[in-house]
Design an enzyme around this catalytic site. Structure first.
Site, short mmCIF file in Angstrom:
data_model
loop_
_atom_site.label_atom_id
_atom_site.label_comp_id
_atom_site.label_asym_id
_atom_site.label_seq_id
_atom_site.Cartn_x
_atom_site.Cartn_y
_atom_site.Cartn_z
N HIS A 1 -55.56 -19.16 -16.85
CA HIS A 1 -55.67 -17.87 -16.15
C HIS A 1 -55.10 -16.74 -17.01
CE1 HIS A 1 -56.39 -19.37 -11.83
NE2 HIS A 1 -56.49 -20.41 -12.63
N ASP B 1 -54.80 -12.43 -8.87
CA ASP B 1 -55.34 -13.76 -9.13
C ASP B 1 -55.28 -14.61 -7.86
OD1 ASP B 1 -56.34 -15.93 -10.50
OD2 ASP B 1 -54.70 -16.07 -11.93
#
Length: 455
Positions: free
Chosen positions: A20, A121
């Protein structure tokens, strides 16, 4: 002389996973070149790596500021484990728990910086809720591909995938169980909506790692399902390895013929069992193909040597045509080398997009989570083949050998290589346009918010 337009301030907050952090950082770099000032927030250990990358790539860039998140150090989770790259599998839940406990630190950062927009996120539904309470727009950026989200959102919405419009995308029973068995940690402020409300909470748009040139139909279907505009950001391929041109690995690879070598790697966060290592070794011995194989051991197995994990005498038998690397290799540079002919991958989304970007066919060996869906997407796009698993849902040397032969020995491989090359070229041609669309949409949200503040 016109006064330069003030930059909007974007706070980017990825989860602590390496898969990520780096897509977020790549997006940060691209946005910083389009009149945005980026605050990049993560744990100290992740920022150390990002800082090294910044020093190599753009040492004078002041458009990206690194902001340290105070992640609590649990007894079993010291600061050096505040990243999925370092944390052993048995502490994954503890890392997510510690991340949830860092909420107060993020709130302080948010209040101090007063950003114009937040890009958040997964695992963070409290972030858009905080932003909304303060009148700041927030946008969800998914590092998972549109096919995965489209499949699971359809399942959530309709209770079944029997009417899912893309039959080539599916999960086998054991793969469904792998998804259900994901870590159970309470996500703060999670909604009962799909993906804990992450898509619904996003302001007008959702950013997603991918390209319409590759998965347009899944992007469109997801847009219908979540009733938000899905904006692809491109493949965001990065080369974080620095200058490794003189490394032994690349020197060895460059001596091989064009498209003659198989690269094998299962990402930075998955560790093969000894049994699977033995089966891959068997498959490599069954076919006469050059290879570079990256073998990683977990923290619990860090004292295990390659010689102990591999079949007896394997390294000697493949000497000259095979290189086995313990722990790390410059993946981007290997994939971009003309001697590389295929990538045997677990099909994490970053690995798929990187392989496609460098026009390298994929031998799909998915393990869990979104990887099986990515593998089926690869096969559907005609840019690779999937290794058939045995009855125990594990890979066998014989099936791996068959897949390697399809790419390197048969006409099928030539067709796949040609499709991969054409698709890669198309995606690269669309890259700037897609990034321009991302910047435009974010700018619109920032401007809209400014107008509302002044009204």
């Amino acid at each position: 002389m016109e006064k330069e337009q003030a930059k909007f301030r974007i706070l980017m907050f990825p989860y602590l996973s390496y898969s990520h952090v780096y897509p977020y950082f790549e997006l940060a770099k691209r946005l910083s070149n389009r009149n945005f000032h980026i605050y990049f927030c993560s744990s100290a250990i992740n920022l150390e790596t990002i800082k090294k990358t910044m020093q190599k790539q753009s040492p004078t860039d002041s458009s990206i500021e690194l902001v340290e998140l105070n992640v609590p150090s649990l007894p079993q989770l010291p600061p050096d484990l505040h990243t999925t790259k370092n944390v052993p599998p048995n502490l994954t839940s503890a890392l997510l728990q510690a991340f949830q406990m860092s909420r107060s630190s993020f709130c302080e950062i948010f209040n101090d910086l007063k950003p114009d927009l937040v890009i958040y996120d997964y695992f963070e539904p409290w972030v858009p809720k905080l932003a909304s309470s303060l009148g700041v727009p927030s946008v969800y950026f998914s590092t998972v591909g549109a096919a995965t989200f489209s499949y699971f959102h359809h399942l959530f919405t309709h209770g079944s995938v029997s009417a899912f419009p893309f039959k080539e995308i599916y999960l086998l029973e054991h793969e469904k169980n792998d998804v259900k068995a994901r870590i159970e940690v309470e996500i703060e402020d999670a909604d009962q909506d799909f993906a804990d409300g992450m898509l619904r909470l996003s302001s007008e748009i959702v950013l997603i790692k991918g390209s319409k040139g590759f998965d347009e139909k899944h992007i469109d279907h997801l847009s219908v399902l979540c009733q938000k505009r899905i904006v692809p950001v491109g493949l965001l391929v990065h080369d974080s390895e620095g200058n490794e041109e003189n490394s032994d690995i690349l020197r060895w690879l460059s001596e091989k013929e064009r498209f003659s070598t198989l690269f094998i790697c299962f990402g930075s966060e998955y560790f093969l069992s000894k049994g699977q290592i033995q089966e891959i070794a068997k498959g490599l011995e069954l076919c006469d193909v050059n290879f570079i194989w990256v073998v990683k051991f977990s923290v619990e197995d860090e004292l295990v040597t390659l010689e102990e994990a591999l079949p007896q005498g394997f390294l000697e038998r493949v000497k000259g045509r095979g290189m086995v690397v313990n722990g790390w290799a410059p993946q981007a540079k290997i994939l971009s080398n003309p001697s590389t002919g295929a990538f045997a991958s677990h099909c994490g989304w970053s690995s798929v997009t990187e392989s496609l970007y460098y026009s390298v066919p994929i031998i799909a060996m998915p393990i869990r989570y979104d990887q099986p869906i990515n593998a089926r997407l690869v096969v559907d796009a005609g840019i690779g083949v999937e290794v058939v698993k045995g009855q125990d849902s594990l890979f066998t040397g014989e099936e791996l050998s068959k897949s390697i032969s399809k790419i390197f020995m048969e006409r099928t491989g030539e067709d796949i290589r040609s499709k991969t090359r054409k698709l890669s070229q198309k995606i690269k041609e669309e890259e700037e346009q897609e990034l321009g669309e991302v910047a435009e949409q974010i700018m619109k949200l920032c401007l809209k918010n400014k107008k509302q503040e002044l009204a």
